[in-house]
Design a protein around this motif. Sequence first.
Motif, PDB file in Angstrom:
ATOM      1  N   TRP A 163      43.530  24.975  51.965  1.00  0.00           N
ATOM      2  CA  TRP A 163      43.587  24.984  49.780  1.00  0.00           C
ATOM      3  C   TRP A 163      43.929  26.499  49.955  1.00  0.00           C
ATOM      4  O   TRP A 163      43.468  27.969  50.658  1.00  0.00           O
ATOM      5  N   GLY A 164      44.255  26.247  48.510  1.00  0.00           N
ATOM      6  CA  GLY A 164      44.340  27.109  47.495  1.00  0.00           C
ATOM      7  C   GLY A 164      43.898  27.245  46.481  1.00  0.00           C
ATOM      8  O   GLY A 164      43.964  26.325  45.971  1.00  0.00           O
ATOM      9  N   ILE A 165      42.815  28.367  46.153  1.00  0.00           N
ATOM     10  CA  ILE A 165      42.648  28.278  45.187  1.00  0.00           C
ATOM     11  C   ILE A 165      42.410  29.445  44.347  1.00  0.00           C
ATOM     12  O   ILE A 165      43.210  30.289  44.520  1.00  0.00           O
ATOM     13  N   ILE A 166      42.667  28.554  43.143  1.00  0.00           N
ATOM     14  CA  ILE A 166      42.749  29.822  41.898  1.00  0.00           C
ATOM     15  C   ILE A 166      42.132  29.392  40.857  1.00  0.00           C
ATOM     16  O   ILE A 166      41.131  28.948  40.225  1.00  0.00           O
ATOM     17  N   PHE A 167      41.531  30.905  39.923  1.00  0.00           N
ATOM     18  CA  PHE A 167      41.543  30.851  38.898  1.00  0.00           C
ATOM     19  C   PHE A 167      41.889  31.683  37.570  1.00  0.00           C
ATOM     20  O   PHE A 167      42.875  32.197  38.182  1.00  0.00           O
ATOM     21  N   PHE A 168      41.226  31.301  36.833  1.00  0.00           N
ATOM     22  CA  PHE A 168      42.429  32.404  35.174  1.00  0.00           C
ATOM     23  C   PHE A 168      41.120  32.992  34.555  1.00  0.00           C
ATOM     24  O   PHE A 168      41.248  32.784  33.405  1.00  0.00           O
ATOM     25  N   ARG A 169      40.069  34.210  35.327  1.00  0.00           N
ATOM     26  CA  ARG A 169      39.241  35.149  35.133  1.00  0.00           C
ATOM     27  C   ARG A 169      40.400  35.841  34.061  1.00  0.00           C
ATOM     28  O   ARG A 169      40.639  36.686  34.549  1.00  0.00           O
ATOM     29  N   LYS A 170      39.994  35.969  33.070  1.00  0.00           N
ATOM     30  CA  LYS A 170      41.614  37.523  32.204  1.00  0.00           C
ATOM     31  C   LYS A 170      41.010  38.971  31.534  1.00  0.00           C
ATOM     32  O   LYS A 170      41.075  39.433  32.225  1.00  0.00           O
ATOM     33  N   GLU A 171      38.965  38.519  32.765  1.00  0.00           N
ATOM     34  CA  GLU A 171      38.606  40.007  33.345  1.00  0.00           C
ATOM     35  C   GLU A 171      39.449  40.081  33.963  1.00  0.00           C
ATOM     36  O   GLU A 171      38.574  41.326  34.129  1.00  0.00           O
ATOM     37  N   GLN A 172      39.493  39.557  34.401  1.00  0.00           N
ATOM     38  CA  GLN A 172      40.322  40.455  36.770  1.00  0.00           C
ATOM     39  C   GLN A 172      41.551  40.918  36.247  1.00  0.00           C
ATOM     40  O   GLN A 172      42.623  39.915  35.810  1.00  0.00           O
ATOM     41  N   ALA A 173      41.658  42.232  37.052  1.00  0.00           N
ATOM     42  CA  ALA A 173      43.703  41.510  37.251  1.00  0.00           C
ATOM     43  C   ALA A 173      43.556  40.683  38.319  1.00  0.00           C
ATOM     44  O   ALA A 173      43.451  40.175  39.461  1.00  0.00           O
TER      45      ALA A 173
END
Length: 257
Positions: A239-249
């Motif tokens: 799998w490739g898993i992605i997140f959109f957490r703006k608080e993280q670099a």
Amino acid sequence: MLHSIVSYLKFLMRSTNQHGVHSPFVYNLITACFYDKTNYNSYRLISTFRKHLKTNKQALEVKDLGSGSRVFNSNKRSVSKMAKNVGSTQKETKLLYRLVNYFQSQTILELGTSLGIATHALHLGNLEAKITTIEGCTNISNFTKGTFKQFNLKNIEILTGDFKDIIKPLTSNNYDLIYFDGNHQKQATIDYFKTLLPTATNDSVFIFDDIYWSKDMTEAWNIIKNHPQVTVTIDTFFWGIIFFRKEQAKEHFTIRI
């Protein structure tokens, strides 16, 4: 196939576990979810569901709308062989269950219902979650609807048709989790991602299956993970898993599971 083998060897060389991961969010996800060794009662239900399909000798006429099958030469396939050879593995279904349970995802979209093995695991992760799952083949869709009814599964809607047409009306929704598992072609995968990008919130997770299926799929994965709206990515090989957490670099992780 050669691409997958070479890619796996490279993956083993660059991958790691929780040690050396400095992001608290990713560290907690790895230790409390990926490496969670709890023998959940739901695992028994996952196994029962799969075994039920493995004993079904019914033959279905299958219409492939994606990249086709590496296993079957004919479009007429028995349910039992499909359950044994295609779809999410036991390891993957258990991890899907843990991910939904960990994040307590409320709204879930799946591209690629097939026999519903992964859908069932997503459902067990949060019985209150609303799941929309899309299947391209009418015969498979009708069969799986019957299976869900037989197992008395609630809050699951199966939509039938070409993904690119079905997902367009869904873009006004927000999804906590989207599982992309139905078309292993580069441009289609990128197009689905871009179409569904407006449905993502800061806490959404997108999961892409078989990112090393082919050179083209790996290229699609690299394009997606480098998209400016994507911050955290995790490559587990399958799998490739992605997140959109703006608080993280922006940071990419390669994790063995």
